[in-house]
Design a protein around this motif. Structure first.
Motif, PDB file in Angstrom:
ATOM      1  N   ALA A 104       0.681  -1.112   0.002  1.00 33.32           N
ATOM      2  CA  ALA A 104       0.261   0.046   0.122  1.00 33.32           C
ATOM      3  C   ALA A 104       0.870   1.184   0.115  1.00 33.32           C
ATOM      4  O   ALA A 104       0.713   2.253  -0.719  1.00 33.32           O
ATOM      5  CB  ALA A 104      -0.724  -0.009   1.250  1.00 33.32           C
ATOM      6  N   MET A 105       2.140   1.170   0.715  1.00 28.43           N
ATOM      7  CA  MET A 105       2.812   2.604   0.906  1.00 28.43           C
ATOM      8  C   MET A 105       3.613   2.603  -0.564  1.00 28.43           C
ATOM      9  O   MET A 105       3.895   3.657  -1.053  1.00 28.43           O
ATOM     10  CB  MET A 105       3.749   2.300   1.806  1.00 28.43           C
ATOM     11  CG  MET A 105       3.069   2.513   3.209  1.00 28.43           C
ATOM     12  SD  MET A 105       4.417   2.333   4.636  1.00 28.43           S
ATOM     13  CE  MET A 105       4.727   3.946   4.756  1.00 28.43           C
ATOM     14  N   GLY A 112      -0.232   9.264   0.678  1.00 31.64           N
ATOM     15  CA  GLY A 112      -1.039   8.596   2.296  1.00 31.64           C
ATOM     16  C   GLY A 112      -1.542   7.452   1.944  1.00 31.64           C
ATOM     17  O   GLY A 112      -1.391   6.939   0.644  1.00 31.64           O
ATOM     18  N   HIS A 113      -1.836   7.018   3.006  1.00 34.17           N
ATOM     19  CA  HIS A 113      -1.983   5.410   3.128  1.00 34.17           C
ATOM     20  C   HIS A 113      -3.974   5.415   2.966  1.00 34.17           C
ATOM     21  O   HIS A 113      -4.326   4.367   3.140  1.00 34.17           O
ATOM     22  CB  HIS A 113      -1.756   4.582   3.784  1.00 34.17           C
ATOM     23  CG  HIS A 113      -0.188   4.918   3.961  1.00 34.17           C
ATOM     24  ND1 HIS A 113       0.818   4.763   3.194  1.00 34.17           N
ATOM     25  CD2 HIS A 113       0.507   5.626   5.420  1.00 34.17           C
ATOM     26  CE1 HIS A 113       1.872   5.296   3.632  1.00 34.17           C
ATOM     27  NE2 HIS A 113       1.710   5.627   4.998  1.00 34.17           N
ATOM     28  N   GLY A 114      -4.542   6.374   3.040  1.00 35.08           N
ATOM     29  CA  GLY A 114      -5.934   6.291   3.137  1.00 35.08           C
ATOM     30  C   GLY A 114      -6.400   5.510   2.106  1.00 35.08           C
ATOM     31  O   GLY A 114      -5.988   5.523   1.026  1.00 35.08           O
ATOM     32  N   HIS A 115      -7.841   5.455   2.282  1.00 36.81           N
ATOM     33  CA  HIS A 115      -8.548   4.479   1.437  1.00 36.81           C
ATOM     34  C   HIS A 115      -9.528   5.183   0.678  1.00 36.81           C
ATOM     35  O   HIS A 115     -10.515   4.912  -0.121  1.00 36.81           O
ATOM     36  CB  HIS A 115      -9.005   3.162   1.900  1.00 36.81           C
ATOM     37  CG  HIS A 115      -9.247   3.312   3.034  1.00 36.81           C
ATOM     38  ND1 HIS A 115      -9.880   3.850   4.092  1.00 36.81           N
ATOM     39  CD2 HIS A 115      -8.160   2.508   4.306  1.00 36.81           C
ATOM     40  CE1 HIS A 115      -9.496   3.714   5.388  1.00 36.81           C
ATOM     41  NE2 HIS A 115      -8.493   2.938   5.582  1.00 36.81           N
ATOM     42  N   GLY A 116      -9.403   6.813   0.708  1.00 34.55           N
ATOM     43  CA  GLY A 116     -10.423   7.651   0.095  1.00 34.55           C
ATOM     44  C   GLY A 116     -11.745   7.552   0.611  1.00 34.55           C
ATOM     45  O   GLY A 116     -11.833   7.418   1.706  1.00 34.55           O
ATOM     46  N   GLY A 117     -12.819   7.790   0.085  1.00 31.59           N
ATOM     47  CA  GLY A 117     -14.118   7.996   0.589  1.00 31.59           C
ATOM     48  C   GLY A 117     -14.783   6.450   0.472  1.00 31.59           C
ATOM     49  O   GLY A 117     -16.091   6.388   0.863  1.00 31.59           O
ATOM     50  N   SER A 118     -14.331   5.530   0.109  1.00 34.39           N
ATOM     51  CA  SER A 118     -14.857   4.150  -0.037  1.00 34.39           C
ATOM     52  C   SER A 118     -15.138   3.359   0.939  1.00 34.39           C
ATOM     53  O   SER A 118     -15.627   2.327   0.861  1.00 34.39           O
ATOM     54  CB  SER A 118     -14.056   3.490  -0.885  1.00 34.39           C
ATOM     55  OG  SER A 118     -13.026   3.178  -0.997  1.00 34.39           O
ATOM     56  N   ALA A 187      -2.762  -0.142  15.533  1.00 34.26           N
ATOM     57  CA  ALA A 187      -2.693   1.254  15.544  1.00 34.26           C
ATOM     58  C   ALA A 187      -2.404   1.552  14.030  1.00 34.26           C
ATOM     59  O   ALA A 187      -2.747   2.605  13.549  1.00 34.26           O
ATOM     60  CB  ALA A 187      -1.961   1.608  16.547  1.00 34.26           C
ATOM     61  N   MET A 188      -1.621   0.698  13.171  1.00 35.78           N
ATOM     62  CA  MET A 188      -1.252   0.977  12.052  1.00 35.78           C
ATOM     63  C   MET A 188      -2.030   0.665  10.836  1.00 35.78           C
ATOM     64  O   MET A 188      -1.990   1.575  10.162  1.00 35.78           O
ATOM     65  CB  MET A 188       0.079   0.063  11.712  1.00 35.78           C
ATOM     66  CG  MET A 188       1.372   0.610  12.775  1.00 35.78           C
ATOM     67  SD  MET A 188       2.715  -0.413  12.504  1.00 35.78           S
ATOM     68  CE  MET A 188       3.196  -0.155  10.864  1.00 35.78           C
ATOM     69  N   LEU A 189      -2.944  -0.311  11.064  1.00 33.06           N
ATOM     70  CA  LEU A 189      -3.602  -0.906  10.000  1.00 33.06           C
ATOM     71  C   LEU A 189      -4.855   0.130   9.725  1.00 33.06           C
ATOM     72  O   LEU A 189      -4.928   0.274   8.214  1.00 33.06           O
ATOM     73  CB  LEU A 189      -4.258  -2.129  10.376  1.00 33.06           C
ATOM     74  CG  LEU A 189      -3.501  -3.262  10.233  1.00 33.06           C
ATOM     75  CD1 LEU A 189      -4.064  -4.757  10.669  1.00 33.06           C
ATOM     76  CD2 LEU A 189      -3.179  -3.576   8.427  1.00 33.06           C
ATOM     77  N   PRO A 190      -5.505   1.046  10.375  1.00 30.41           N
ATOM     78  CA  PRO A 190      -6.436   2.165   9.890  1.00 30.41           C
ATOM     79  C   PRO A 190      -5.857   2.992   8.887  1.00 30.41           C
ATOM     80  O   PRO A 190      -6.787   3.381   8.176  1.00 30.41           O
ATOM     81  CB  PRO A 190      -6.893   2.643  11.147  1.00 30.41           C
ATOM     82  CG  PRO A 190      -6.833   1.672  12.354  1.00 30.41           C
ATOM     83  CD  PRO A 190      -5.389   0.987  11.612  1.00 30.41           C
ATOM     84  N   ALA A 191      -4.449   2.940   8.879  1.00 25.18           N
ATOM     85  CA  ALA A 191      -3.930   4.241   8.003  1.00 25.18           C
ATOM     86  C   ALA A 191      -3.877   3.709   6.609  1.00 25.18           C
ATOM     87  O   ALA A 191      -3.382   4.474   5.811  1.00 25.18           O
ATOM     88  CB  ALA A 191      -2.748   4.569   8.465  1.00 25.18           C
ATOM     89  N   PHE A 192      -4.252   2.375   6.366  1.00 26.08           N
ATOM     90  CA  PHE A 192      -4.065   1.799   5.035  1.00 26.08           C
ATOM     91  C   PHE A 192      -5.386   1.504   4.384  1.00 26.08           C
ATOM     92  O   PHE A 192      -6.240   0.797   4.529  1.00 26.08           O
ATOM     93  CB  PHE A 192      -3.257   0.490   5.101  1.00 26.08           C
ATOM     94  CG  PHE A 192      -1.689   0.792   5.470  1.00 26.08           C
ATOM     95  CD1 PHE A 192      -0.910   1.175   4.631  1.00 26.08           C
ATOM     96  CD2 PHE A 192      -1.388   0.844   6.766  1.00 26.08           C
ATOM     97  CE1 PHE A 192       0.446   1.503   4.949  1.00 26.08           C
ATOM     98  CE2 PHE A 192      -0.192   0.971   7.314  1.00 26.08           C
ATOM     99  CZ  PHE A 192       0.988   1.429   6.393  1.00 26.08           C
TER     100      PHE A 192
END
Length: 192
Positions: A104-105, A112-118, A187-192
């Protein structure tokens, strides 16, 4: 990892301290304990590096494919070792999660690692459920139960009554390391 710097640095410190303790656990006289400690040290240090806030340091793009390759190898080793023990399945899931986060990175290092609005991707959600369950079970295993063989209280009591257990061989400390890395994954996974 993108996000606020203070929690990121706290996560770096916890993961690095866990990795350092796991390195010390590698001095155990038990070969299986040494091997597990080595895997956990690699995971702890890998998580610490991955958790460094993006505002402090943004690694070059080639780092993430290397990460994915290293932890892919760790996952294959854990899959092979899972023939002899179920704990290696947890190492497999942890290494696979590291591969997933590294991929993902690599796919979006600057954005960023966000998943957008989906919403949360299914794989991220599945890993979050797994690590949440793992953290709850691991935390419950750390609770002392007097007189029950294999519990933290029984080990401590048995150590004082019989021969002393080396601090690097104490099962409750190994469980605490695994618990802290599970919390770090949460803690890390929500950023992906």
């Amino acid at each position: 990892m993108h996000g606020p710097a203070s929690p990121g640095w706290l996560l770096v410190a916890v993961c690095a301290a866990t990795g350092a303790y796991c390195l010390l656990r590698m001095r155990s006289s038990d070969e299986t304990q040494r091997r597990a400690a080595g895997d956990e040290a690699l995971m702890g240090f890998g998580m610490a590096v991955m958790a460094v806030p993006g505002t402090a340091f943004t690694p070059p793009a080639w780092v993430w494919p290397v990460y994915a390759t290293v932890f892919g190898g760790v996952a294959l080793r854990a899959l092979w070792a899972a023939r002899t023990g179920s704990h290696h399945l947890h190492h497999l899931v942890g290494a696979a999660a590291m591969v997933y986060m590294a991929a993902a990175m690599a796919a979006s290092p600057a954005a960023g690692h966000g998943h957008g609005g989906s919403g949360v991707p299914a794989l991220t959600g599945g890993l979050l459920v797994y690590f949440a369950a793992y953290v709850l079970v691991s935390g419950a295993r750390l609770l002392p139960v007097a007189g029950v063989p294999g519990s933290a209280g029984a080990v401590a009591g048995g150590a004082t009554a019989g021969r002393a257990v080396a601090w690097g061989d104490r099962p409750e400390l190994a469980r605490a390391c695994r618990l802290s890395m599970g919390i770090g994954m949460l803690a890390m996974l929500p950023a992906f």
